[in-house]
Design an enzyme around this catalytic site. Sequence first.
Site, PDB file in Angstrom:
ATOM      1  N   LYS A 119      42.470  39.519  46.771  1.00  0.00           N
ATOM      2  CA  LYS A 119      43.583  40.536  46.925  1.00  0.00           C
ATOM      3  C   LYS A 119      43.157  41.594  47.666  1.00  0.00           C
ATOM      4  O   LYS A 119      43.867  42.181  48.324  1.00  0.00           O
ATOM      5  CB  LYS A 119      43.768  40.959  45.489  1.00  0.00           C
ATOM      6  CG  LYS A 119      44.719  42.139  45.373  1.00  0.00           C
ATOM      7  CD  LYS A 119      45.269  42.536  43.815  1.00  0.00           C
ATOM      8  CE  LYS A 119      46.046  43.638  43.704  1.00  0.00           C
ATOM      9  NZ  LYS A 119      46.289  43.804  42.043  1.00  0.00           N
ATOM     10  N   ASP A 176      44.254  54.237  37.245  1.00  0.00           N
ATOM     11  CA  ASP A 176      44.411  52.921  37.263  1.00  0.00           C
ATOM     12  C   ASP A 176      43.164  52.329  37.981  1.00  0.00           C
ATOM     13  O   ASP A 176      43.122  52.261  39.215  1.00  0.00           O
ATOM     14  CB  ASP A 176      45.650  52.438  37.663  1.00  0.00           C
ATOM     15  CG  ASP A 176      45.519  50.762  37.677  1.00  0.00           C
ATOM     16  OD1 ASP A 176      44.595  49.970  37.162  1.00  0.00           O
ATOM     17  OD2 ASP A 176      46.720  50.341  37.908  1.00  0.00           O
ATOM     18  N   GLU A 186      51.784  49.031  40.216  1.00  0.00           N
ATOM     19  CA  GLU A 186      51.152  49.021  39.151  1.00  0.00           C
ATOM     20  C   GLU A 186      51.001  50.112  37.985  1.00  0.00           C
ATOM     21  O   GLU A 186      51.471  49.869  37.014  1.00  0.00           O
ATOM     22  CB  GLU A 186      49.743  48.449  39.370  1.00  0.00           C
ATOM     23  CG  GLU A 186      49.454  47.008  39.633  1.00  0.00           C
ATOM     24  CD  GLU A 186      48.373  46.768  40.670  1.00  0.00           C
ATOM     25  OE1 GLU A 186      47.360  47.369  40.554  1.00  0.00           O
ATOM     26  OE2 GLU A 186      48.495  45.329  41.055  1.00  0.00           O
ATOM     27  N   ASP A 242      50.776  40.610  36.564  1.00  0.00           N
ATOM     28  CA  ASP A 242      49.946  41.401  37.083  1.00  0.00           C
ATOM     29  C   ASP A 242      48.852  40.411  37.849  1.00  0.00           C
ATOM     30  O   ASP A 242      48.001  39.765  37.145  1.00  0.00           O
ATOM     31  CB  ASP A 242      49.229  42.134  35.687  1.00  0.00           C
ATOM     32  CG  ASP A 242      48.197  43.177  36.456  1.00  0.00           C
ATOM     33  OD1 ASP A 242      47.780  43.019  37.465  1.00  0.00           O
ATOM     34  OD2 ASP A 242      47.360  43.612  35.719  1.00  0.00           O
TER      35      ASP A 242
END
Length: 514
Positions: free
Chosen positions: A73, A181, A150, A11
């Site tokens: 990211k 999430d 994810e 992850d």
Amino acid sequence: MRSSSPAVGIDLGTTYSVVACLDASGRPETLVNTEGDRLTPSVVLFDVEEVVVGKEALKAVVTEGEHVAMCAKRDVGQPVYHKAIAGKQYPPEVLEAWILNKLRRDATVQLGPFRQAVVTVPAYFDEVRRKATQDAGYMAALEVIDIINEPTAAAVAYGYQKGLLAKRTTDKRPLRLLVYDLGGGTFDVTVVEVRQRELIALATDGDVQLGGYDWDQRLVALAAEELAGQHGIDPREDSTTVGRLWFQCEEAKRMLSGRDKATIAHDHHGRITRIELTRSRFEEATADLVDRTRFTVSQTLAAAKLQWNQIDHLLLVGGSTRMPMIRNMLRELSGQEPDASVAADEAVAHGAALYAAQLLGHGSNDVGRFTIRNVNSHSLGVVGMDRITRQPRNGIVIPRNTPIPVTARRVFHTQKENQKSILVKVVEGESASADACTPIGQCRVAPLPAGLPARSPVEVRFHYKPNGRLRVRVQLPNTSTTNDAVFNRASGLAQEHLDGWRRFISEQETGPRA
Ligand code: AMP
């Protein structure tokens, strides 16, 4: 076919990253890094002699902020990271590669050398960002066997935990999950149906620029206002002070998840000032952020054509879902108690490891073969010229939330007689205006057969793979002209640069700190 490689899931988070692997009994477990932690800060420090990733790099935010890259990211898909680090510009995927390299090296200590891994991406990542993530894996000397969304990975972990993926599952009733999430830098919502070991995404939405980091920034602003108003200090004047304040505010934010008040002791040139932050002020200052996620959740549910009473579990994933304001909003919106039974920070990596085991053909007593069916998170189209306005228009070929894999075609027309070539520009986005969409790449088809009349049909075929990667094919019906080989990407690093970075990063392994 069974492989002897360990089943590794990574992850790669905006603020923290996690590596998981299946243990001997096929159960997912989080690996600890060389510092002994389960979570590795996704932070890179370019020190004078070496590149340091993780906890040490995070600490350096306070002392040498200009040498540190955080939240890379968020910039993936852009040509360069939003700020120069020690005077140098880096592509964000190179920063991601440094992080992956540290994760791989640390995992090697426990697993022995390995190359293959599944890496997770936000469901709302577009094609360009997915490609860049795979490239980051390549530069970190990994073989990314697949990327997985994810929220889907979290649903896999949940399915495993609840026995829904077991070989002899007795429950035939489909179970619908809404996965909320909210991590450090990105936000995803996905509605997943689990039916007989099949995980089917029904709709997905999100925001790749929204996460815990935004909550931190609001707390920094509150603290800075307090310091300016009460003590005449503006901490934002100095980047080191801002770094330290952020550090303290992130900690205070975590405290405010369990308590009503948190205190920061701010050191301004040796003068210590105490700032008290309350949960109610924090919630007031971030209400709009919570609202943005509420809106997205409602939209996703509508896109899945479902009502709340058709959702069996509202699954919380990501460290930021620990904030009471998130749980309260979801409780009020859905009329149900959010389910926090999967480990918020680790479920995604666990799901990725379970998926890696599946891809590598590892058998397990607990898990039967499961399948994942996704939808695309953004529409894919081709730029055409509007015949009346002469403006570039986005001709959508695959609308968003289409189940993938999918092959779709659309016919466009040449503009003039005896046209020599056609340029097919592929874009991703919902807007009718091509300029408002993200360019993915283009193919030029040339030469065209001589004497082709104006408005000859040109068929564009898209094959969208389950992992959200694209193949394009262009064909002129009734002729032999086909092009599916040269799809030049609008962004991303060329192969020679990828190879150069891969060499450079791996050379560090034999360097001083390897
Ligand atoms: P993840 O990427 O899922 O590990 O999420 C990381 C984000 O969760 C960061 O922004 C953290 O500050 C945030 N976070 C972790 N624990 C808490 C907590 N107890 N309360 C509020 N935010 C938290």
